[in-house]
Design a protein around this motif. Structure first.
Motif, PDB file in Angstrom:
ATOM      1  N   ARG A   1      -7.976  -6.155  -2.496  1.00 44.70           N
ATOM      2  CA  ARG A   1      -6.636  -6.315  -2.602  1.00 44.70           C
ATOM      3  C   ARG A   1      -6.198  -6.631  -1.174  1.00 44.70           C
ATOM      4  NH1 ARG A   1      -4.656  -0.903  -4.441  1.00 44.70           N
ATOM      5  NH2 ARG A   1      -2.748  -1.737  -3.437  1.00 44.70           N
TER       6      ARG A   1
ATOM      7  N   PHE B   1       0.925  -1.195   0.018  1.00 35.62           N
ATOM      8  CA  PHE B   1      -0.158  -0.117   0.107  1.00 35.62           C
ATOM      9  C   PHE B   1       0.812   1.318   0.121  1.00 35.62           C
ATOM     10  CE2 PHE B   1      -3.213  -3.175   1.439  1.00 35.62           C
ATOM     11  CZ  PHE B   1      -4.021  -3.043   0.541  1.00 35.62           C
TER      12      PHE B   1
ATOM     13  N   SER C   1      -4.413   4.024  -0.756  1.00 40.82           N
ATOM     14  CA  SER C   1      -5.012   3.431  -2.125  1.00 40.82           C
ATOM     15  C   SER C   1      -5.776   4.318  -2.666  1.00 40.82           C
ATOM     16  CB  SER C   1      -5.977   2.261  -1.550  1.00 40.82           C
ATOM     17  OG  SER C   1      -6.653   1.550  -2.770  1.00 40.82           O
TER      18      SER C   1
ATOM     19  N   THR D   1     -10.199  -2.150  -3.281  1.00 41.24           N
ATOM     20  CA  THR D   1      -9.034  -1.988  -2.067  1.00 41.24           C
ATOM     21  C   THR D   1      -9.088  -3.040  -1.060  1.00 41.24           C
ATOM     22  OG1 THR D   1      -9.021   0.637  -2.403  1.00 41.24           O
ATOM     23  CG2 THR D   1      -8.081  -0.412  -0.321  1.00 41.24           C
TER      24      THR D   1
END
Ligand code: 5GP
Ligand code: MN
Length: 342
Positions: free
Chosen positions: A327, A304, A317, A324
């Motif tokens: 992820r 990040f 992000s 996000t």
């Protein structure tokens, strides 16, 4: 923690040359440590005869309004002319409580307006970037305030610490250690606190000012986040929460209101890592916390675009929230597969 004697001598020499124009800067979304260390250091410099401007990129949280000298802060977002002028004219610039100029965000470019000032870093984050003329980088310091305390002690002795400086320094020592509960709790730190007590600070008052001065909206938001938004993954050993702008508006969100939320999942037994995702001005700010060996500084850097400390880090992000969060879940699995969760 042992300060490098040669660095102290260098600093004393520079500060002893003549009265100078000095700027202190600290990071975006300044916290108790950023502000406490900046203002206490500024007071010491003023007592030495220097003219000091303390700058932060944006406003501090409202529960720090009571801090001594906080009205002296120049908030770049609202008062950029004054900040730019001070930076342009500065003979010395102290960077406190951050390790990379990018952490200044809207203030980053402004620092390049002045290329003649000596730049000194006073910080406790891992891996500081290059480009400073003098580096007080001590990741083993529990807070920048403790580091500033040590520098003042080494330069002038603790007699130079006024009651107001003591209050400022205590705020950072208290907040960055989670009220003296996290790592780097050394005998030296508690000796420093003892000295601050001797300078006249009243610990319960400072504690109340910082931790018991929130709005009702913040209390309700906290209940909402824990009840409705806390997700447990990886067999209940990793947690995350998120807030979007609409949810924040609903609870009258003010900057700083989410401070501390990310720690709460770590009160669950066997929890190793916790994350908080907050939507802010078109991107997502991420706070990460961990216990023991789990290194969220590494995690933040790898996934990040961030950094921080081993057990407390952050990042950003620029993807939408849902993406996000997916992820994050994938990153956690990869991190775990590589042994990152122990
Ligand atoms: P917080 O979650 O309290 O905002 O931040 C935790 C720690 O991570 C702090 O020491 C902060 O300086 C660091 N940190 C937060 N966000 C970032 C970021 O975007 N980049 C880097 N390098 N550090 C960050
Ligand atoms: Mn800090």
């Amino acid at each position: 923690m042992e300060l490098q004697r040669a660095h102290i001598e260098q600093l004393k020499t520079w500060l002893g040359e003549r009265p100078m124009k000095i700027v202190t800067v600290s990071h975006t979304n300044p916290d108790g440590d950023a502000i406490g260390s900046s203002l206490a250091w500024a007071e010491l410099l003023r007592a030495m005869g220097h003219t000091v401007t303390s700058i932060v990129p944006n406003r501090h949280p409202y529960f720090l309004n009571w801090m001594p000298h906080i009205k002296d802060l120049v908030i770049f977002k609202f008062d950029s002319e004054r900040a730019l002028e001070a930076i342009r004219e500065a003979d010395m610039i102290f960077c406190l409580d951050f390790n990379a100029l990018s952490r200044l965000e809207i203030l980053t470019d402004a620092l390049s307006e002045n290329t003649h000032a000596r730049r000194v870093l006073i910080d406790h984050h891992l891996s500081p970037e290059e480009g400073f003329d003098l580096l007080f980088s001590y990741p083993e310091a529990s807070s920048t305030c403790f580091l500033v305390y040590e520098i003042i002690e080494a330069m002038q002795g603790v007699g130079a610490i006024t009651k107001e400086m003591a209050e400022l320094l205590y705020v950072g020592m208290m907040t960055d250690t989670g009220n003296f509960a996290f790592s780097f709790l050394t005998p030296e730190l508690f000796r420093a606190v003892a000295v601050l007590l001797e300078r006249g600070i009243v610990i319960p008052d400072i504690h109340n000012n910082v931790y018991n001065a929130y709005t009702a909206g913040r209390a309700r938001l906290f209940g909402y986040v824990i009840n409705r938004k806390m997700e447990l993954i990886h067999g209940g050993r990793v947690a995350y929460m998120s807030l979007n702008e609409q949810e924040m508006r609903r609870f009258g969100f003010q900057q700083g209101d989410s401070e501390g939320f990310v720690n709460y999942p770590l009160t669950i037994k066997k929890m190793k890592m916790s994350a908080m995702f907050i939507e802010q001005n078109g991107f997502i700010r991420i706070s990460l916390r961990s216990r023991g060996k789990v290194d969220v500084n590494l995690f933040a850097r790898k996934y990040f675009n961030g950094g921080g400390h081993k057990n407390a880090a952050g990042g950003k992000s620029f993807d939408p929230m849902e993406l996000t969060l997916r992820r994050y879940e994938e990153a956690v699995e990869e991190f775990a597969a590589e042994g990152g969760l122990g």
